[in-house]
Design an enzyme around this catalytic site. Structure first.
Site, mmCIF file in Angstrom:
data_model
loop_
_atom_site.group_PDB
_atom_site.id
_atom_site.type_symbol
_atom_site.label_atom_id
_atom_site.label_comp_id
_atom_site.label_asym_id
_atom_site.label_seq_id
_atom_site.Cartn_x
_atom_site.Cartn_y
_atom_site.Cartn_z
ATOM 1 C CB CYS A 30 21.589 82.797 -13.237
ATOM 2 S SG CYS A 30 22.762 82.212 -14.473
ATOM 3 N N PRO A 50 23.634 74.402 -11.332
ATOM 4 C CG PRO A 50 25.011 74.899 -13.131
ATOM 5 C CD PRO A 50 24.481 73.753 -12.339
ATOM 6 N N GLY A 79 16.604 71.230 -9.897
ATOM 7 C CA GLY A 79 16.841 72.661 -9.870
ATOM 8 C C GLY A 79 15.722 73.471 -9.261
ATOM 9 N NE ARG A 80 13.641 76.939 -14.043
ATOM 10 C CZ ARG A 80 13.190 77.555 -15.116
ATOM 11 N NH1 ARG A 80 11.892 77.713 -15.309
ATOM 12 N NH2 ARG A 80 14.034 78.014 -16.027
ATOM 13 C CE1 TYR A 132 23.747 83.079 -21.399
ATOM 14 C CE2 TYR A 132 23.667 80.896 -20.401
ATOM 15 C CZ TYR A 132 23.137 82.168 -20.558
ATOM 16 O OH TYR A 132 22.002 82.526 -19.872
ATOM 17 C CB ALA A 187 26.400 80.834 -15.017
#
Length: 385
Positions: A25, A23, A347-348, A185, A59
């Site tokens: 954002c 995930p 991810g990136r 979080y 998220a």
């Protein structure tokens, strides 16, 4: 044959390979109503078409005040549920398992979208910002909106919101849900003694500080279908003295296995202004390895976790994934070859290379790369002159 491209059966879902789009954002819901739109379809759909075994949506807040920014996606109402449905359908049609991360930002909520053209830090109340909630009124980082301590009634409401969001995730067609317990979080704020100074049943001892995470996981397990994957993302360590550490992570995960947890994804950090942990390719792999080694003696119930011996119905154990600055196929492959995790999040690197799995299979000389190329793209050269 590369281990990255071996399938994995987790709960009742079969991932075509060991590559997960984690995930990330996007902060792109311009209507500010939490309803996903064309961007989510394109962003997630392209990576599903690019060959990932599982594609996990960003998220997604379980209540409006739990959003990191006012442009986050949500699952607190049925309009959002219905908007996710065609996205999950498309992800599945491309051969990937659709997943979603359910989240509440706690004291890190009410911030400007992390995109060019926006300020950094909290959104002022006069521009739509809101008061945030946290375990003890202590912010996870210093640059946040005003935060206050949650009441016990509000904690129960948050648990109910996670459960309700999981129900909607199921109805929307997601086959995996991962609870966000990392990156400073709300759930992570309860875990850390740095941000949790409560003296009631939700703070103090390890048992009390982990109570919220355990209640959320157990609550979701009650409503989440048995053939779908239930996961948890944790910061394996805060890299902060006297805060949450790797041994705490292993201890917590061992208790959650009994509550029906299938999968844990290991990240790190998020508490405190300055990151004090390691850096570099695969810097979080040791955290995943610690959890893998620390839980390998646990036999999961039939239908739970990863099948490790024979067809479905064989031995089962916790499915453990790692993530963090893994950009090369050699680094990802080495994680599995050395048995440090069961899957790798890309991810990136996948933001600029949505076909990362297909490209990696080709680079590693695995003929199965054709399985991870979207059907309309088979006419492409894919490394052939």
């Amino acid at each position: 044959m590369s281990l990255l491209f071996e399938p994995a059966t987790v709960a009742g879902q079969t991932l075509r390979n060991r590559l997960i789009l984690p995930p990330m954002c996007q902060y792109i819901v311009g209507t500010k109503d939490g309803v996903p739109g064309p961007w989510q379809m394109v962003h997630l759909g392209a990576r599903a078409a690019g060959g990932f075994g599982m594609v996990v949506a960003e998220a997604t807040a379980v209540v409006p005040e739990g959003r990191i920014s006012d442009q986050d996606t949500g699952l607190w109402n049925d309009a959002q549920r219905d908007a996710w449905a065609p996205i999950t359908d498309f992800i599945r049609s491309q051969g990937a398992v659709p997943g979603i991360q359910l989240a509440h930002a706690g004291s890190k909520a009410s911030t400007w979208p992390a995109r060019p053209g926006f300020d950094q830090g909290p959104i002022p109340p006069e521009e739509g910002g809101w008061e945030t909630v946290s375990p003890s009124g202590i912010p996870a980082v210093s640059v946040t909106a005003p935060t206050r301590e949650m009441t016990e009634a509000e904690i129960e409401e948050v648990i109910a919101a996670f459960v309700a969001a999981a129900r909607r995730a199921d109805a929307a067609g997601f086959d995996a849900v991962v609870v966000h317990g990392a990156h400073g979080y709300l759930l992570h704020q309860f875990l850390s003694p740095v941000t949790n100074h409560r003296t009631d049943q939700w703070g103090g001892s390890f048992e009390n500080r982990t109570r919220l995470v355990r209640r959320v996981v157990a609550g979701i397990r009650e409503v989440w279908p048995g053939d779908k994957v239930l996961g948890l993302r944790l910061s394996g360590s805060d890299w902060v003295e006297s805060s949450w550490a790797a041994e705490d992570t292993v201890r917590l995960v061992r208790t959650l296995v009994a509550d029906g947890l299938d999968w844990v994804d290991l990240s790190s950090g998020g508490i405190g202004d300055t990151y004090l942990g390691p850096k570099g390719p695969g810097y979080q792999v040791p955290l995943a390895e610690a959890v893998k080694r620390g839980t390998e003696d646990l036999a999961l119930a039939p239908g739970r976790g990863l099948t490790v011996d024979g067809p479905d119905g064989g031995a089962r154990r916790l499915f453990v994934s790692t993530v963090g600055s893994i950009t090369s196929d050699e680094t990802a492959e080495a994680v599995l070859v050395n048995d440090r995790a069961d899957a790798v999040g890309i991810g990136r690197a996948a933001l600029v290379r949505p076909n990362w799995p297909a490209e990696a299979a080709l680079s590693l000389g695995d003929d199965r790369f054709r399985q991870f190329v979207a059907a309309p793209y088979h006419g492409g050269k894919w490394g052939r002159s």
